[in-house]
Design a protein around this motif. Sequence first.
Motif, PDB file in Angstrom:
ATOM      1  N   ILE A   1      41.839 -77.802 -83.051  1.00 27.87           N
ATOM      2  CA  ILE A   1      42.144 -79.093 -82.472  1.00 27.87           C
ATOM      3  C   ILE A   1      41.861 -80.144 -83.055  1.00 27.87           C
ATOM      4  O   ILE A   1      41.961 -81.448 -82.416  1.00 27.87           O
ATOM      5  N   THR A   2      41.149 -80.188 -84.224  1.00 31.04           N
ATOM      6  CA  THR A   2      40.879 -81.383 -84.958  1.00 31.04           C
ATOM      7  C   THR A   2      41.728 -81.541 -86.132  1.00 31.04           C
ATOM      8  O   THR A   2      42.212 -80.882 -86.966  1.00 31.04           O
ATOM      9  N   PRO A   3      42.451 -82.851 -86.219  1.00 35.22           N
ATOM     10  CA  PRO A   3      43.412 -83.041 -87.026  1.00 35.22           C
ATOM     11  C   PRO A   3      43.177 -82.790 -88.442  1.00 35.22           C
ATOM     12  O   PRO A   3      43.958 -82.471 -88.988  1.00 35.22           O
ATOM     13  N   LEU A   4      41.959 -83.019 -89.017  1.00 32.20           N
ATOM     14  CA  LEU A   4      41.762 -82.679 -90.175  1.00 32.20           C
ATOM     15  C   LEU A   4      41.287 -81.223 -90.608  1.00 32.20           C
ATOM     16  O   LEU A   4      41.003 -80.808 -91.786  1.00 32.20           O
ATOM     17  N   GLY A   5      41.174 -80.332 -89.542  1.00 29.98           N
ATOM     18  CA  GLY A   5      41.444 -79.153 -89.528  1.00 29.98           C
ATOM     19  C   GLY A   5      40.128 -78.379 -89.609  1.00 29.98           C
ATOM     20  O   GLY A   5      39.878 -77.044 -89.879  1.00 29.98           O
ATOM     21  N   ARG A   6      38.934 -79.073 -89.394  1.00 32.04           N
ATOM     22  CA  ARG A   6      37.587 -78.718 -89.460  1.00 32.04           C
ATOM     23  C   ARG A   6      36.691 -79.274 -88.393  1.00 32.04           C
ATOM     24  O   ARG A   6      36.912 -80.683 -88.580  1.00 32.04           O
ATOM     25  N   PRO A   7      35.530 -78.869 -87.846  1.00 30.46           N
ATOM     26  CA  PRO A   7      34.670 -79.837 -87.336  1.00 30.46           C
ATOM     27  C   PRO A   7      33.838 -80.609 -88.414  1.00 30.46           C
ATOM     28  O   PRO A   7      33.988 -79.937 -89.658  1.00 30.46           O
ATOM     29  N   ALA A   8      33.115 -81.633 -88.242  1.00 23.72           N
ATOM     30  CA  ALA A   8      32.374 -81.791 -89.316  1.00 23.72           C
ATOM     31  C   ALA A   8      31.137 -81.007 -89.520  1.00 23.72           C
ATOM     32  O   ALA A   8      30.622 -80.316 -88.789  1.00 23.72           O
ATOM     33  N   LEU A   9      30.632 -81.243 -90.750  1.00 23.55           N
ATOM     34  CA  LEU A   9      29.296 -80.691 -91.219  1.00 23.55           C
ATOM     35  C   LEU A   9      28.273 -81.881 -90.959  1.00 23.55           C
ATOM     36  O   LEU A   9      28.557 -82.972 -90.796  1.00 23.55           O
ATOM     37  N   ALA A  10      27.003 -81.448 -90.736  1.00 23.12           N
ATOM     38  CA  ALA A  10      25.842 -82.507 -90.517  1.00 23.12           C
ATOM     39  C   ALA A  10      25.808 -83.357 -91.835  1.00 23.12           C
ATOM     40  O   ALA A  10      25.649 -84.563 -91.505  1.00 23.12           O
ATOM     41  N   GLN A  11      26.346 -82.978 -92.851  1.00 21.42           N
ATOM     42  CA  GLN A  11      26.177 -83.807 -94.150  1.00 21.42           C
ATOM     43  C   GLN A  11      27.275 -84.791 -93.959  1.00 21.42           C
ATOM     44  O   GLN A  11      27.174 -85.963 -94.759  1.00 21.42           O
ATOM     45  N   ASP A  12      28.507 -84.669 -93.271  1.00 25.23           N
ATOM     46  CA  ASP A  12      29.387 -85.686 -92.987  1.00 25.23           C
ATOM     47  C   ASP A  12      28.838 -86.905 -92.330  1.00 25.23           C
ATOM     48  O   ASP A  12      29.211 -87.880 -92.722  1.00 25.23           O
ATOM     49  N   ILE A  13      28.129 -86.438 -91.241  1.00 24.72           N
ATOM     50  CA  ILE A  13      27.474 -87.626 -90.286  1.00 24.72           C
ATOM     51  C   ILE A  13      26.610 -88.401 -91.154  1.00 24.72           C
ATOM     52  O   ILE A  13      26.375 -89.478 -90.963  1.00 24.72           O
ATOM     53  N   ALA A  14      25.732 -87.554 -91.870  1.00 24.48           N
ATOM     54  CA  ALA A  14      24.656 -87.976 -92.666  1.00 24.48           C
ATOM     55  C   ALA A  14      25.398 -89.292 -93.739  1.00 24.48           C
ATOM     56  O   ALA A  14      24.620 -90.225 -93.645  1.00 24.48           O
ATOM     57  N   SER A  15      26.243 -88.885 -94.246  1.00 23.34           N
ATOM     58  CA  SER A  15      26.970 -89.744 -95.336  1.00 23.34           C
ATOM     59  C   SER A  15      27.282 -90.983 -94.659  1.00 23.34           C
ATOM     60  O   SER A  15      27.131 -92.255 -95.087  1.00 23.34           O
ATOM     61  N   ALA A  16      27.763 -91.113 -93.229  1.00 21.66           N
ATOM     62  CA  ALA A  16      28.226 -92.044 -92.874  1.00 21.66           C
ATOM     63  C   ALA A  16      27.088 -93.124 -92.195  1.00 21.66           C
ATOM     64  O   ALA A  16      26.963 -94.247 -92.534  1.00 21.66           O
ATOM     65  N   ALA A  17      25.857 -92.252 -91.686  1.00 24.39           N
ATOM     66  CA  ALA A  17      24.964 -92.915 -91.417  1.00 24.39           C
ATOM     67  C   ALA A  17      23.994 -93.382 -92.672  1.00 24.39           C
ATOM     68  O   ALA A  17      23.815 -94.807 -92.423  1.00 24.39           O
ATOM     69  N   ALA A  18      23.942 -92.913 -93.673  1.00 25.88           N
ATOM     70  CA  ALA A  18      23.404 -93.594 -94.688  1.00 25.88           C
ATOM     71  C   ALA A  18      24.282 -94.756 -95.258  1.00 25.88           C
ATOM     72  O   ALA A  18      23.561 -95.773 -95.825  1.00 25.88           O
ATOM     73  N   PHE A  19      25.500 -94.721 -95.221  1.00 19.51           N
ATOM     74  CA  PHE A  19      26.360 -96.226 -95.480  1.00 19.51           C
ATOM     75  C   PHE A  19      26.089 -97.490 -94.473  1.00 19.51           C
ATOM     76  O   PHE A  19      25.482 -98.430 -95.085  1.00 19.51           O
ATOM     77  N   LEU A  20      25.634 -96.765 -93.196  1.00 22.10           N
ATOM     78  CA  LEU A  20      25.577 -98.023 -92.291  1.00 22.10           C
ATOM     79  C   LEU A  20      24.294 -98.553 -92.443  1.00 22.10           C
ATOM     80  O   LEU A  20      24.104 -99.970 -91.986  1.00 22.10           O
ATOM     81  N   VAL A  21      23.211 -97.845 -92.776  1.00 24.03           N
ATOM     82  CA  VAL A  21      21.699 -98.344 -92.930  1.00 24.03           C
ATOM     83  C   VAL A  21      21.714 -99.125 -94.427  1.00 24.03           C
ATOM     84  O   VAL A  21      20.371 -99.432 -94.414  1.00 24.03           O
ATOM     85  N   SER A  22      22.758 -99.089 -95.161  1.00 22.60           N
ATOM     86  CA  SER A  22      22.343 -99.289 -96.751  1.00 22.60           C
ATOM     87  C   SER A  22      22.749-100.866 -96.905  1.00 22.60           C
ATOM     88  O   SER A  22      23.522-101.324 -96.014  1.00 22.60           O
ATOM     89  N   ASP A  23      22.710-101.261 -97.989  1.00 21.76           N
ATOM     90  CA  ASP A  23      22.668-102.775 -98.305  1.00 21.76           C
ATOM     91  C   ASP A  23      24.067-102.754 -98.620  1.00 21.76           C
ATOM     92  O   ASP A  23      24.785-103.973 -98.491  1.00 21.76           O
ATOM     93  N   GLU A  24      25.068-101.856 -98.597  1.00 13.43           N
ATOM     94  CA  GLU A  24      26.587-101.885 -98.905  1.00 13.43           C
ATOM     95  C   GLU A  24      27.182-102.325 -97.618  1.00 13.43           C
ATOM     96  O   GLU A  24      28.296-102.848 -97.518  1.00 13.43           O
TER      97      GLU A  24
END
Length: 253
Positions: free
Chosen positions: A206-229
């Motif tokens: 039921i997920t358009p991209l064909g799989r649920p997220a891995l914890a690492q997927d969420i971590a990468s997004a979190a790391a971006f948002l708290v970064s200077d980028e």
Amino acid sequence: MKPRKTAIITGAGQGIGLAIAEKLASQSVNIIINDLEEGLIAEACKRISSAHGVPAIAIAGDSSAEEVIEELIQTAITNFGSVDIVIANSGITLFGPFLEYSRADFMEVTRVNQLGTFFLAQAAAKVMKEQVNGGVLLFTSSVTAHQSHENLAAYAMSKAAIEMLAKNLVLELAPFKIRVNTIAPGATVTNRTKLDPDYENTWSEITPLGRPALAQDIASAAAFLVSDEANHITGQTLIIDGGWTSVSPSPYA
């Protein structure tokens, strides 16, 4: 050489919280992690320090308790001199039909998810406002704050409140160079969700991209948002769900 930043992450003994801690440690951030289970975070700290060569400190306890919040903040200041990143990731999910949901369960969900996030953010912001470079707050919400999900009314309500908290705090904290954002994960493969043998197959269908997220997927997004980028992003919620909220089929269908 820039001084290392210091991050506090609650609910980080396993799953998404631990993945975020490991991701930030790989970027040379000092780590302070919290969870209820002392043995879990002690082992996690050993693994983080060994793998990434950065200090990692474990603080066990209820992340919504005033004394635990105070210990987290003081540990960061005493050991590293600053509170640069605070990720309020702790949360509790108590399923139940709306018509039968108990007051006790409602209060527990509210206490951990809303009260814990609010007062950790408050304690951190009091320190960050005195720092030259301010700081970053990140809250963990859920796709259930955006789309209906059966038997999760109280949980969804608490997560929607967290997102509004991040948006509202922009007014009060931006003058102190404090950014506040939220991540809203969808279905994610963790040790807890693996207990359901059908979890991955169901959410893959039921997920358009064909799989649920891995914890690492969420971590990468979190790391971006708290970064200077992401230094011009504040008051926002980033949904990380492989497209599920765009179509929103129920896993119970």
